[in-house]
Design a protein around this motif. Structure first.
Motif, PDB file in Angstrom:
ATOM      1  N   HIS A   2       0.834  -1.182   0.000  1.00 40.76           N
ATOM      2  CA  HIS A   2       0.000   0.000   0.000  1.00 40.76           C
ATOM      3  C   HIS A   2       0.878   1.244   0.000  1.00 40.76           C
ATOM      4  O   HIS A   2       1.935   1.271   0.650  1.00 40.76           O
ATOM      5  CB  HIS A   2      -0.915  -0.012   1.227  1.00 40.76           C
ATOM      6  N   TRP A   3       0.433   2.293  -0.673  1.00 36.97           N
ATOM      7  CA  TRP A   3       1.276   3.476  -0.841  1.00 36.97           C
ATOM      8  C   TRP A   3       1.710   4.077   0.497  1.00 36.97           C
ATOM      9  O   TRP A   3       2.807   4.624   0.597  1.00 36.97           O
ATOM     10  CB  TRP A   3       0.587   4.524  -1.702  1.00 36.97           C
ATOM     11  N   GLN A   4       0.874   3.966   1.509  1.00 40.33           N
ATOM     12  CA  GLN A   4       1.211   4.557   2.813  1.00 40.33           C
ATOM     13  C   GLN A   4       2.404   3.855   3.463  1.00 40.33           C
ATOM     14  O   GLN A   4       3.195   4.480   4.175  1.00 40.33           O
ATOM     15  CB  GLN A   4      -0.007   4.515   3.733  1.00 40.33           C
ATOM     16  N   HIS A   5       2.528   2.553   3.210  1.00 40.39           N
ATOM     17  CA  HIS A   5       3.684   1.831   3.755  1.00 40.39           C
ATOM     18  C   HIS A   5       4.978   2.341   3.127  1.00 40.39           C
ATOM     19  O   HIS A   5       5.987   2.533   3.817  1.00 40.39           O
ATOM     20  CB  HIS A   5       3.523   0.330   3.516  1.00 40.39           C
ATOM     21  N   ALA A   6       4.941   2.536   1.825  1.00 43.17           N
ATOM     22  CA  ALA A   6       6.125   3.057   1.127  1.00 43.17           C
ATOM     23  C   ALA A   6       6.446   4.466   1.619  1.00 43.17           C
ATOM     24  O   ALA A   6       7.617   4.812   1.841  1.00 43.17           O
ATOM     25  CB  ALA A   6       5.881   3.062  -0.382  1.00 43.17           C
ATOM     26  N   TYR A   7       5.417   5.255   1.808  1.00 42.68           N
ATOM     27  CA  TYR A   7       5.617   6.625   2.302  1.00 42.68           C
ATOM     28  C   TYR A   7       6.253   6.625   3.687  1.00 42.68           C
ATOM     29  O   TYR A   7       7.208   7.377   3.949  1.00 42.68           O
ATOM     30  CB  TYR A   7       4.284   7.359   2.316  1.00 42.68           C
ATOM     31  N   GLN A   8       5.758   5.782   4.566  1.00 44.89           N
ATOM     32  CA  GLN A   8       6.290   5.727   5.933  1.00 44.89           C
ATOM     33  C   GLN A   8       7.764   5.304   5.934  1.00 44.89           C
ATOM     34  O   GLN A   8       8.566   5.787   6.733  1.00 44.89           O
ATOM     35  CB  GLN A   8       5.456   4.764   6.782  1.00 44.89           C
ATOM     36  N   ASN A  26       6.055  18.835   2.830  1.00 46.99           N
ATOM     37  CA  ASN A  26       5.139  19.871   2.333  1.00 46.99           C
ATOM     38  C   ASN A  26       4.059  19.336   1.401  1.00 46.99           C
ATOM     39  O   ASN A  26       3.302  20.119   0.816  1.00 46.99           O
ATOM     40  CB  ASN A  26       5.933  20.965   1.605  1.00 46.99           C
ATOM     41  N   MET A  27       3.954  18.002   1.250  1.00 51.58           N
ATOM     42  CA  MET A  27       2.993  17.405   0.318  1.00 51.58           C
ATOM     43  C   MET A  27       1.706  17.006   1.029  1.00 51.58           C
ATOM     44  O   MET A  27       1.738  16.513   2.162  1.00 51.58           O
ATOM     45  CB  MET A  27       3.624  16.183  -0.364  1.00 51.58           C
ATOM     46  N   ASP A  28       0.545  17.219   0.344  1.00 51.90           N
ATOM     47  CA  ASP A  28      -0.731  16.778   0.922  1.00 51.90           C
ATOM     48  C   ASP A  28      -0.957  15.307   0.579  1.00 51.90           C
ATOM     49  O   ASP A  28      -0.165  14.680  -0.140  1.00 51.90           O
ATOM     50  CB  ASP A  28      -1.893  17.644   0.430  1.00 51.90           C
ATOM     51  N   GLU A  29      -2.055  14.750   1.103  1.00 49.65           N
ATOM     52  CA  GLU A  29      -2.264  13.301   0.974  1.00 49.65           C
ATOM     53  C   GLU A  29      -2.427  12.857  -0.480  1.00 49.65           C
ATOM     54  O   GLU A  29      -1.902  11.815  -0.876  1.00 49.65           O
ATOM     55  CB  GLU A  29      -3.502  12.864   1.780  1.00 49.65           C
ATOM     56  N   LYS A  30      -3.121  13.653  -1.284  1.00 50.37           N
ATOM     57  CA  LYS A  30      -3.315  13.278  -2.688  1.00 50.37           C
ATOM     58  C   LYS A  30      -1.974  13.246  -3.419  1.00 50.37           C
ATOM     59  O   LYS A  30      -1.695  12.324  -4.208  1.00 50.37           O
ATOM     60  CB  LYS A  30      -4.262  14.257  -3.381  1.00 50.37           C
ATOM     61  N   ALA A  31      -1.129  14.245  -3.162  1.00 53.12           N
ATOM     62  CA  ALA A  31       0.194  14.283  -3.802  1.00 53.12           C
ATOM     63  C   ALA A  31       1.052  13.124  -3.333  1.00 53.12           C
ATOM     64  O   ALA A  31       1.798  12.516  -4.123  1.00 53.12           O
ATOM     65  CB  ALA A  31       0.877  15.612  -3.493  1.00 53.12           C
ATOM     66  N   PHE A  36       3.680   7.726  -4.404  1.00 50.16           N
ATOM     67  CA  PHE A  36       4.070   6.435  -3.819  1.00 50.16           C
ATOM     68  C   PHE A  36       3.213   5.243  -4.250  1.00 50.16           C
ATOM     69  O   PHE A  36       3.497   4.123  -3.855  1.00 50.16           O
ATOM     70  CB  PHE A  36       4.035   6.525  -2.288  1.00 50.16           C
ATOM     71  N   TYR A  37       2.164   5.465  -5.063  1.00 47.53           N
ATOM     72  CA  TYR A  37       1.244   4.353  -5.308  1.00 47.53           C
ATOM     73  C   TYR A  37       1.811   3.270  -6.213  1.00 47.53           C
ATOM     74  O   TYR A  37       1.277   2.164  -6.302  1.00 47.53           O
ATOM     75  CB  TYR A  37      -0.102   4.864  -5.852  1.00 47.53           C
ATOM     76  N   LYS A  38       2.919   3.576  -6.904  1.00 44.32           N
ATOM     77  CA  LYS A  38       3.559   2.566  -7.753  1.00 44.32           C
ATOM     78  C   LYS A  38       5.010   2.967  -7.985  1.00 44.32           C
ATOM     79  O   LYS A  38       5.384   4.132  -7.792  1.00 44.32           O
ATOM     80  CB  LYS A  38       2.840   2.437  -9.094  1.00 44.32           C
ATOM     81  N   PRO A  39       5.853   2.024  -8.406  1.00 41.87           N
ATOM     82  CA  PRO A  39       7.219   2.384  -8.814  1.00 41.87           C
ATOM     83  C   PRO A  39       7.223   2.851 -10.268  1.00 41.87           C
ATOM     84  O   PRO A  39       6.362   2.457 -11.059  1.00 41.87           O
ATOM     85  CB  PRO A  39       7.984   1.065  -8.662  1.00 41.87           C
ATOM     86  N   LEU A  40       8.169   3.710 -10.618  1.00 47.26           N
ATOM     87  CA  LEU A  40       8.341   4.080 -12.017  1.00 47.26           C
ATOM     88  C   LEU A  40       8.676   2.837 -12.833  1.00 47.26           C
ATOM     89  O   LEU A  40       9.445   1.980 -12.395  1.00 47.26           O
ATOM     90  CB  LEU A  40       9.469   5.101 -12.174  1.00 47.26           C
ATOM     91  N   THR A  55       8.451   6.776  -4.742  1.00 47.97           N
ATOM     92  CA  THR A  55       8.790   5.655  -5.625  1.00 47.97           C
ATOM     93  C   THR A  55       8.315   5.882  -7.049  1.00 47.97           C
ATOM     94  O   THR A  55       8.803   5.247  -7.976  1.00 47.97           O
ATOM     95  CB  THR A  55       8.166   4.365  -5.085  1.00 47.97           C
ATOM     96  N   ASN A  56       7.355   6.791  -7.223  1.00 40.24           N
ATOM     97  CA  ASN A  56       6.818   7.096  -8.549  1.00 40.24           C
ATOM     98  C   ASN A  56       7.378   8.418  -9.076  1.00 40.24           C
ATOM     99  O   ASN A  56       6.738   9.103  -9.856  1.00 40.24           O
ATOM    100  CB  ASN A  56       5.279   7.169  -8.482  1.00 40.24           C
ATOM    101  N   ARG A  57       8.563   8.774  -8.634  1.00 38.48           N
ATOM    102  CA  ARG A  57       9.204  10.018  -9.041  1.00 38.48           C
ATOM    103  C   ARG A  57      10.667   9.757  -9.393  1.00 38.48           C
ATOM    104  O   ARG A  57      11.265   8.766  -8.970  1.00 38.48           O
ATOM    105  CB  ARG A  57       9.134  11.052  -7.911  1.00 38.48           C
TER     106      ARG A  57
END
Length: 573
Positions: A2-8, A26-31, A36-40, A55-57
């Motif tokens: 889940h994207w939140q795990h990667a973010y943490q 400085n990023m909000d939840e949507k950003a 983080f929702y997928k790898p490039l 991970t998606n940047r």
């Protein structure tokens, strides 16, 4: 995950780059979800994305992960192979020099030698360098003509071509084995230099590349004849091509080359243009001002990494219309074939499935075979290598509608520097006949019929955008187009299933190309349309191609075809 795990994981990494950490905070939840929702992933042009944390940047950690996967792939092929090392180049974008060095440092951790250019270089020169130096692979850090907030990572194999799907899948598998992009090991730059694992080059590659440009010229006498009269304006659009192209034109005898000074210096913001893409006519605004002031014959513009070329030519009204990629490709193809001393019996021209059918008509006229590939120049490069090994065909020219051309196969990717040389030579030749490239194009239309093409793109960013793109493709698969004005669909090509289905009797043929999310509708009189999601940008692309006996007939068909397709697309960008 889940994207939140990667973010943490990123948030709590105590050695996270300070600038990336500040951006993260400085990023909000949507950003954050989008980051983080997928790898490039690798598309038609490698890995490409927006700069930033996640991970998606594109950032030092996702670049290290990609480099680690490539290193493991090379090592798996054996020590002798990995010892050949890799070549790394970069363009003028934000973080490009840093990403190039990070790639080298990951290789250094595996004791894989790296040759790195001392400063920014064109993508086609990287392709040349891999072959010239006998390296096992190459990497160029570039996002081509994307907006300033993007960067990218393109991988080349030992043949100098972008890695084709089978190789890309193996590299991707190795990348996916990297459990934590934050902890990829890197070597120190000074240590690599001391141990001979990091070598810097410039003229060692520049010189031989410029020398190789001599081989693509057909009429050196024409260049010499027009040297004092032909006026050229050139803009590198803040990218990598200025020094190499000016040097090449000078070496070949072109005397009057004026560089657009405001766009001559590398600038990651591309501050003088809305988009650093020669496909966009606004990119020629300054060049046109120069052209009118100097009464120039031809304007040439390259994208930031110098693999795409745009050309504008003065018309009878003193304006400078920009040729389309298909128009310039047709002119080049006809010129190269007609000015060759002897064409090989097994000669071949290679184009993509969304490139104009006018090229096929011209090649047929000269008895030259035409081969279609999927969109993406890596497929053309792959075919060149295949024919080089098998001897089945001799490569003569390759192009795609998006301003990509290749003449000499000492490069295995599209090459704007080669294309600019030929475009200027053509301008010189037709000037001896009292004609411009526009006159020459009209002559081709008279001979082969009128062709017109167009591209409509819808930008659909993020996770929601991907879902909308999938919905559009699914709709056209389930409910295929059947007609548009006087055009009737006679066959539907679905490259995802690899099948061509004929409407009249339902007969099915196999398409001998790699699987891809592409649908193409074939119509009478060499007309067609094609739908495909971009492999390098968050875009849904609609391609249209029509032919008619007159310009008016072409325009009418194109209008009706576009309306028939786009009226079905109900999405907001």
């Amino acid at each position: 995950m889940h994207w939140q795990h990667a973010y943490q994981k990123w948030k709590h990494f105590d050695k996270l780059d300070k600038e990336l950490k500040q951006q993260l905070d400085n990023m909000d939840e949507k950003a954050l979800e989008d980051a983080f929702y997928k790898p490039l992933t690798f598309g038609t042009g490698g890995m490409r994305g927006e700069l930033g944390p996640g991970t998606n940047r594109m950032n030092i950690y996702t670049v290290r992960k990609a480099a680690e996967g490539l290193a493991r792939y090379l090592m798996e092929k054996g020590e002798e192979w990995s010892a050949k090392g890799i070549v790394v180049a970069h363009d003028s974008r934000h973080m490009s020099p840093e990403f190039a060095l990070e790639t080298a440092k990951v290789m250094g951790a595996h004791r894989i030698p790296v040759t790195l250019f001392t400063s920014l270089r064109p993508t086609p020169e990287l392709s040349f360098a891999v072959r010239h130096l006998g390296a096992a692979a190459g990497v160029v850090i570039t996002a081509s003509h994307n907006p300033p907030e993007y960067n990218g990572y393109k991988v080349y194999n030992e043949a100098g071509g972008q890695v084709p799907p089978d190789e890309a899948e193996k590299i991707i598998a190795k990348v996916q084995e990297v459990e934590n992009e934050l902890t990829v090991k890197v070597a120190e730059k000074k240590e690599m230099e001391t141990r001979g694992l990091l070598r810097w080059v410039d003229e060692e590659v520049d010189g031989p590349y410029v020398q190789a440009l001599e081989t693509i010229v057909r009429r050196r006498d024409v260049i010499q004849e027009q040297a004092d009269r032909l006026k050229i304006v050139f803009t590198p659009l803040h990218g990598t091509s200025r020094d190499l192209l000016v040097r090449g034109l000078d070496q070949l005898g072109f005397k009057h080359v004026t560089v657009v000074e405001e766009q001559a210096q590398p600038d990651p913001e591309f501050s003088t243009v809305e988009s650093p893409n020669p496909e966009e006519h606004q990119a020629f605004t300054m060049a046109i001002e120069y052209g009118k002031r100097l009464n120039a014959d031809i304007l040439i513009g390259t994208d930031p990494d110098a693999d795409r070329l745009g050309v504008a030519v003065k018309n009878d009204q003193g304006d400078y219309p920009v040729l389309t990629g298909n128009q310039l490709g047709a002119l080049m193809l006809h010129y190269l074939l007609s000015k060759s001393e002897k064409l090989p019996d097994n000669g071949v021209m290679i184009k993509t499935i969304v490139t104009s059918e006018m090229g096929r008509a011209i090649a047929d006229h000269f008895g030259i075979a035409t081969i279609d590939t999927l969109t993406g120049f890596k497929f053309i490069g792959e075919k060149i290598r295949q024919y080089e090994l098998s001897g089945e065909h001799t490569f003569l020219f390759g192009y795609e509608e998006s301003y990509g051309y290749l003449i000499g196969d000492f490069v295995r990717d599209k090459d704007a520097i080669q294309a600019a040389i030929v475009a200027c030579e053509m301008a010189a030749y037709y000037k001896t006949k009292g004609k411009t490239l526009l006159d020459a194009l009209n002559d081709l239309y008279q001979q082969f019929g009128y062709y017109r093409e167009d591209l409509h793109s819808i930008t659909l960013k993020g996770k929601e955008g991907e879902e909308k793109i999938r919905g559009i493709m699914e709709d056209f698969r389930k409910n295929p187009l059947d007609r548009a004005g006087d055009l009737r669909v006679y066959a539907v090509e679905d490259y995802q299933t690899g099948e061509r289905t004929f409407v009249k009797d339902g007969q099915v043929e196999s398409i001998n190309l790699p699987r891809a999310s592409v649908v193409k509708f074939l119509m009478n009189d060499n007309c067609w349309c094609c739908l495909r999601p971009s492999g390098t940008e968050p875009k849904m692309k609609f391609y249209f191609g029509v032919r008619g006996e007159t310009r008016e007939a072409c325009n009418k068909r194109l209008k009706e075809l576009k309306e028939a397709v786009l009226s079905r697309v109900k999405v907001e960008a």
